[in-house]
Motif scaffolding. Structure first.
Motif, PDB file in Angstrom:
ATOM      1  N   ASN A  55      18.095   6.389   5.233  1.00  0.00           N
ATOM      2  CA  ASN A  55      17.290   6.737   4.302  1.00  0.00           C
ATOM      3  C   ASN A  55      15.945   7.195   4.712  1.00  0.00           C
ATOM      4  O   ASN A  55      15.503   7.956   4.225  1.00  0.00           O
ATOM      5  CB  ASN A  55      16.703   5.045   3.588  1.00  0.00           C
ATOM      6  N   ILE A  56      15.543   6.858   6.225  1.00  0.00           N
ATOM      7  CA  ILE A  56      14.541   7.540   6.715  1.00  0.00           C
ATOM      8  C   ILE A  56      14.953   9.115   7.177  1.00  0.00           C
ATOM      9  O   ILE A  56      14.192   9.959   6.607  1.00  0.00           O
ATOM     10  CB  ILE A  56      14.198   7.058   8.087  1.00  0.00           C
ATOM     11  N   ASP A  57      16.102   9.390   7.593  1.00  0.00           N
ATOM     12  CA  ASP A  57      16.529  10.617   7.521  1.00  0.00           C
ATOM     13  C   ASP A  57      16.683  11.502   6.348  1.00  0.00           C
ATOM     14  O   ASP A  57      16.329  12.391   6.405  1.00  0.00           O
ATOM     15  CB  ASP A  57      17.764  10.609   8.296  1.00  0.00           C
ATOM     16  N   ALA A  58      17.123  10.812   5.303  1.00  0.00           N
ATOM     17  CA  ALA A  58      16.961  11.498   3.748  1.00  0.00           C
ATOM     18  C   ALA A  58      15.693  11.887   3.592  1.00  0.00           C
ATOM     19  O   ALA A  58      15.419  12.964   2.769  1.00  0.00           O
ATOM     20  CB  ALA A  58      17.884  10.576   2.838  1.00  0.00           C
ATOM     21  N   ALA A  59      14.577  10.897   3.681  1.00  0.00           N
ATOM     22  CA  ALA A  59      13.346  10.951   3.360  1.00  0.00           C
ATOM     23  C   ALA A  59      12.821  12.217   4.166  1.00  0.00           C
ATOM     24  O   ALA A  59      11.988  13.106   3.492  1.00  0.00           O
ATOM     25  CB  ALA A  59      12.494   9.929   3.407  1.00  0.00           C
ATOM     26  N   GLN A  60      13.062  12.264   5.462  1.00  0.00           N
ATOM     27  CA  GLN A  60      12.742  13.619   6.217  1.00  0.00           C
ATOM     28  C   GLN A  60      13.296  14.910   5.690  1.00  0.00           C
ATOM     29  O   GLN A  60      12.571  15.776   5.739  1.00  0.00           O
ATOM     30  CB  GLN A  60      12.811  13.375   7.652  1.00  0.00           C
ATOM     31  N   ALA A  61      14.466  14.891   5.276  1.00  0.00           N
ATOM     32  CA  ALA A  61      14.989  15.907   4.875  1.00  0.00           C
ATOM     33  C   ALA A  61      14.614  16.276   3.645  1.00  0.00           C
ATOM     34  O   ALA A  61      14.256  17.681   3.239  1.00  0.00           O
ATOM     35  CB  ALA A  61      16.592  15.667   4.711  1.00  0.00           C
ATOM     36  N   GLU A  62      14.308  15.560   2.858  1.00  0.00           N
ATOM     37  CA  GLU A  62      13.656  16.065   1.422  1.00  0.00           C
ATOM     38  C   GLU A  62      12.477  16.313   1.483  1.00  0.00           C
ATOM     39  O   GLU A  62      12.058  17.236   0.750  1.00  0.00           O
ATOM     40  CB  GLU A  62      13.469  14.508   0.377  1.00  0.00           C
ATOM     41  N   TYR A  63      11.711  15.930   2.498  1.00  0.00           N
ATOM     42  CA  TYR A  63      10.213  16.482   2.968  1.00  0.00           C
ATOM     43  C   TYR A  63      10.171  17.789   3.463  1.00  0.00           C
ATOM     44  O   TYR A  63       9.542  18.680   2.988  1.00  0.00           O
ATOM     45  CB  TYR A  63       9.487  15.509   3.902  1.00  0.00           C
ATOM     46  N   ARG A  64      11.202  18.104   4.297  1.00  0.00           N
ATOM     47  CA  ARG A  64      11.430  19.543   4.848  1.00  0.00           C
ATOM     48  C   ARG A  64      11.713  20.746   3.673  1.00  0.00           C
ATOM     49  O   ARG A  64      11.307  21.653   3.466  1.00  0.00           O
ATOM     50  CB  ARG A  64      12.424  19.528   5.764  1.00  0.00           C
ATOM     51  N   GLY A  72       0.682  -1.185  -0.011  1.00  0.00           N
ATOM     52  CA  GLY A  72       0.043   0.064   0.067  1.00  0.00           C
ATOM     53  C   GLY A  72       0.758   1.348   0.251  1.00  0.00           C
ATOM     54  O   GLY A  72       0.603   2.196  -0.807  1.00  0.00           O
ATOM     55  N   ALA A  73       1.874   1.415   0.645  1.00  0.00           N
ATOM     56  CA  ALA A  73       2.693   2.471   0.711  1.00  0.00           C
ATOM     57  C   ALA A  73       3.682   2.557  -0.705  1.00  0.00           C
ATOM     58  O   ALA A  73       3.569   3.642  -1.462  1.00  0.00           O
ATOM     59  CB  ALA A  73       3.960   2.140   1.835  1.00  0.00           C
ATOM     60  N   ARG A  74       3.743   1.575  -1.171  1.00  0.00           N
ATOM     61  CA  ARG A  74       4.628   1.538  -2.280  1.00  0.00           C
ATOM     62  C   ARG A  74       3.577   2.255  -3.592  1.00  0.00           C
ATOM     63  O   ARG A  74       4.162   2.858  -4.285  1.00  0.00           O
ATOM     64  CB  ARG A  74       5.031   0.250  -2.785  1.00  0.00           C
ATOM     65  N   VAL A  75       2.216   1.683  -3.494  1.00  0.00           N
ATOM     66  CA  VAL A  75       1.426   2.333  -4.337  1.00  0.00           C
ATOM     67  C   VAL A  75       0.983   3.608  -4.096  1.00  0.00           C
ATOM     68  O   VAL A  75       0.742   4.672  -5.109  1.00  0.00           O
ATOM     69  CB  VAL A  75      -0.014   1.476  -4.466  1.00  0.00           C
ATOM     70  N   ASP A  76       1.011   4.102  -3.017  1.00  0.00           N
ATOM     71  CA  ASP A  76       0.803   5.441  -2.439  1.00  0.00           C
ATOM     72  C   ASP A  76       1.815   6.418  -3.103  1.00  0.00           C
ATOM     73  O   ASP A  76       1.683   7.712  -3.696  1.00  0.00           O
ATOM     74  CB  ASP A  76       0.611   5.811  -1.066  1.00  0.00           C
ATOM     75  N   VAL A  77       3.227   6.024  -2.836  1.00  0.00           N
ATOM     76  CA  VAL A  77       4.324   6.818  -3.366  1.00  0.00           C
ATOM     77  C   VAL A  77       4.147   7.042  -5.012  1.00  0.00           C
ATOM     78  O   VAL A  77       4.139   8.082  -5.626  1.00  0.00           O
ATOM     79  CB  VAL A  77       5.498   6.153  -3.173  1.00  0.00           C
ATOM     80  N   ALA A 119       7.021   7.448   4.822  1.00  0.00           N
ATOM     81  CA  ALA A 119       6.114   6.031   5.141  1.00  0.00           C
ATOM     82  C   ALA A 119       6.652   5.022   4.717  1.00  0.00           C
ATOM     83  O   ALA A 119       7.154   3.937   5.656  1.00  0.00           O
ATOM     84  CB  ALA A 119       4.904   6.221   5.022  1.00  0.00           C
ATOM     85  N   ILE A 120       7.329   5.055   3.385  1.00  0.00           N
ATOM     86  CA  ILE A 120       7.853   3.552   2.799  1.00  0.00           C
ATOM     87  C   ILE A 120       8.973   3.330   3.095  1.00  0.00           C
ATOM     88  O   ILE A 120       9.574   2.404   3.499  1.00  0.00           O
ATOM     89  CB  ILE A 120       7.597   3.656   1.215  1.00  0.00           C
ATOM     90  N   GLU A 121       9.908   4.558   3.708  1.00  0.00           N
ATOM     91  CA  GLU A 121      11.224   4.300   4.342  1.00  0.00           C
ATOM     92  C   GLU A 121      11.196   3.597   5.687  1.00  0.00           C
ATOM     93  O   GLU A 121      11.975   2.890   5.988  1.00  0.00           O
ATOM     94  CB  GLU A 121      12.207   5.503   4.275  1.00  0.00           C
ATOM     95  N   ARG A 122      10.154   4.116   6.513  1.00  0.00           N
ATOM     96  CA  ARG A 122      10.071   3.282   7.694  1.00  0.00           C
ATOM     97  C   ARG A 122       9.532   2.033   7.801  1.00  0.00           C
ATOM     98  O   ARG A 122       9.937   1.392   8.563  1.00  0.00           O
ATOM     99  CB  ARG A 122       8.871   4.308   8.517  1.00  0.00           C
ATOM    100  N   ILE A 123       8.880   1.797   6.563  1.00  0.00           N
ATOM    101  CA  ILE A 123       8.304   0.292   6.596  1.00  0.00           C
ATOM    102  C   ILE A 123       9.437  -0.573   6.062  1.00  0.00           C
ATOM    103  O   ILE A 123       9.405  -1.803   6.571  1.00  0.00           O
ATOM    104  CB  ILE A 123       7.171   0.262   5.543  1.00  0.00           C
ATOM    105  N   PHE A 179      21.353  -4.675  12.259  1.00  0.00           N
ATOM    106  CA  PHE A 179      22.590  -3.858  11.770  1.00  0.00           C
ATOM    107  C   PHE A 179      22.053  -2.655  10.800  1.00  0.00           C
ATOM    108  O   PHE A 179      22.421  -1.546  11.011  1.00  0.00           O
ATOM    109  CB  PHE A 179      23.694  -4.633  11.233  1.00  0.00           C
ATOM    110  N   ASP A 180      21.054  -3.092   9.860  1.00  0.00           N
ATOM    111  CA  ASP A 180      20.523  -2.286   8.928  1.00  0.00           C
ATOM    112  C   ASP A 180      19.185  -1.974   9.414  1.00  0.00           C
ATOM    113  O   ASP A 180      18.114  -2.586   9.387  1.00  0.00           O
ATOM    114  CB  ASP A 180      20.689  -2.641   7.625  1.00  0.00           C
ATOM    115  N   GLN A 181      18.894  -1.023   9.991  1.00  0.00           N
ATOM    116  CA  GLN A 181      17.537  -0.240  10.464  1.00  0.00           C
ATOM    117  C   GLN A 181      17.183   0.972   9.534  1.00  0.00           C
ATOM    118  O   GLN A 181      16.236   1.371   9.869  1.00  0.00           O
ATOM    119  CB  GLN A 181      17.646  -0.020  11.713  1.00  0.00           C
ATOM    120  N   ASN A 182      17.739   1.032   8.159  1.00  0.00           N
ATOM    121  CA  ASN A 182      17.290   2.145   7.381  1.00  0.00           C
ATOM    122  C   ASN A 182      17.366   3.356   8.091  1.00  0.00           C
ATOM    123  O   ASN A 182      16.560   4.097   7.482  1.00  0.00           O
ATOM    124  CB  ASN A 182      16.158   1.771   6.676  1.00  0.00           C
ATOM    125  N   ARG A 183      18.086   3.766   8.971  1.00  0.00           N
ATOM    126  CA  ARG A 183      17.694   5.074   9.429  1.00  0.00           C
ATOM    127  C   ARG A 183      18.489   5.925   8.601  1.00  0.00           C
ATOM    128  O   ARG A 183      17.688   7.273   8.545  1.00  0.00           O
ATOM    129  CB  ARG A 183      18.941   5.081  10.684  1.00  0.00           C
TER     130      ARG A 183
END
Length: 417
Positions: free
Chosen positions: A305-314, A110-115, A261-265, A299-303
């Motif tokens: 990419n999440i931070d990058a997506a939040q920065a792009e949103y700002r 669903g998140a992939r389709v929303d994006v 949302a998709i990066e958090r998932i 080890f990889d919690q996608n942090r």
């Protein structure tokens, strides 16, 4: 004694040559451009619009692809075969045929389709913006070509008037009522007018070439019959609250929010289920196998990419805020320029009428010997300047209408898109 006024025949010959060259420089054009309204109907074929259409189709295709579930994995495993001791050969082998399917938990699909939908909406808005900008560019090139053609005709008239004044001055010189310098001044003015005509012709030809290219016409434009710069912009045209640029910025902000949302998932475990059948050669038996697997986010919690997506949103939020601020200011400025250009057109038309009357009276006075050639030259220059100012005012009105139409999301002199 030789007369000091023997040189004027050279001026008459020069004036005749200039008049002849003027007549030869103006061939009869027989291939006018279609009206702007007709060309506007073909603006969808402009390269920028075609590109935007293709990008929109690509985004819609990605929406269809985002709805598709991942393919299952088919695996064949053979154990305890072709070894040593009791496992020599294939007699004690265990063969497993399994099918593994990723479950896409946590709302991944669903998140992939929303994006993908958000990006498709942005692409559609960019297509609308490209259509508006293409219409504005076409209107500007059309108006500039028409203005260039009018300036060329004004230069022709200016040369004709200058030659007439030069001939009148020559008559006075031959009658001994004016010194020889007046004849030389008339000759110089005629040469200057001819140079201005050549320059205006070059500008007109260049403007016609640009219009031919932008409008993608099959034959070169050689004239403008349906006027655009004389059209009065419709005062009742009112666009939406948000300009096309603001709507695009809003769509980009929404798409950026969905990417968070998709990066958090993506930071959550990948879960897969498997089912299979195992063959035991030694016992000549078969059995089903079941399995469930998931990744451990140690080890990889996608942090990152999440931070990058939040920065792009700002960043997208900042662009939206800037677009909103500029849109309101630009719309008010465009309305003010359009109102001012309408007043300027009225003022220049009145100025042309006054300058024409002033020149007419000056010419009558000059022929009667009551007004000097300097005064006649001044009134002629004022008339030429007034006529060109009227063309400039109309072109400025078209440009103001183009700016306002772009901010309102419509074609110039047309309806809201």
């Amino acid at each position: 004694m030789p007369s000091p006024y023997r040189r004027p025949p050279r001026l008459a010959a020069g004036c005749a040559m200039v008049a002849l060259a003027t007549a030869l420089a103006g061939p009869a054009w027989a291939d006018p451009a279609p009206a702007f309204e007709i060309l506007l109907q073909q603006v969808g074929a402009a390269p920028a619009t075609v590109e935007a259409d293709a990008l929109r189709d690509a985004a819609e295709a990605r929406v269809r692809q985002a709805r598709v579930r991942p393919n299952p994995t088919l695996a064949l495993d053979v154990e305890n075969a072709f070894g040593s001791g009791p496992f020599e050969g294939f007699g004690n082998a265990e063969t497993t045929l399994g099918l593994t399917q990723e479950l896409e938990l946590w709302g991944r699909r669903g998140a992939r389709v929303d994006v993908a939908r958000a990006e498709a909406g942005t692409a559609a808005l960019r297509r609308d913006l490209a259509l508006v900008e293409a219409a504005g560019r076409l209107a500007l090139v059309y108006a500039e070509a028409e203005a260039a053609e009018r300036r060329f005709h004004l230069a022709e008239e200016a040369l004709s008037v200058t030659l007439a004044d030069a001939r009148a001055a020559l008559t006075l010189v031959e009658e001994g009522r004016e010194p020889m310098v007046r004849a030389l001044q008339g000759e110089s003015e005629a040469a200057t007018a001819r140079a201005s005509l050549d320059e205006a012709q070059a500008e007109r030809d260049a403007a016609f070439a640009r219009l031919t290219a932008i409008a993608m016409l099959p034959t070169p434009v050689t004239g403008i019959e349906a006027s655009l710069i004389d059209q009065v912009p419709p005062a009742s045209m009112v666009g939406g609250d948000a300009t096309p640029v603001v709507r695009v910025a809003e769509a980009e902000r929404d798409a950026a929010e969905r990417r968070i949302a998709i990066e958090r998932i993506q930071s959550r475990p990948d879960v897969s289920a498997s089912v299979g059948m195992r063959r035991y050669e030694a016992e000549d038996a078969t059995a089903l196998t079941f399995g469930l697997s998931l990744t451990l986010p140690l080890f990889d919690q996608n942090r990152g990419n999440i931070d990058a997506a939040q920065a792009e949103y700002r960043a997208a939020e900042a662009r939206l805020m800037s677009a909103r601020q500029e849109a309101q200011a630009d719309r008010n400025a465009a309305k003010a320029r359009l109102n001012a250009s309408a007043s300027r057109v009225s003022a220049t038309d009145a100025g042309v009428a006054a300058a024409q009357e002033a020149y007419r009276l000056s010419r009558i006075g000059f022929d009667a010997g009551r007004i000097s050639q300097l005064e006649l030259r001044s009134s002629r220059a004022a008339l030429i300047s007034a006529r060109n100012a009227a063309v400039d005012a109309r072109l400025a009105r078209v440009r103001a209408e183009i700016d306002l139409a772009r901010l309102q999301g419509r074609a110039p002199f047309g309806a809201v898109q």
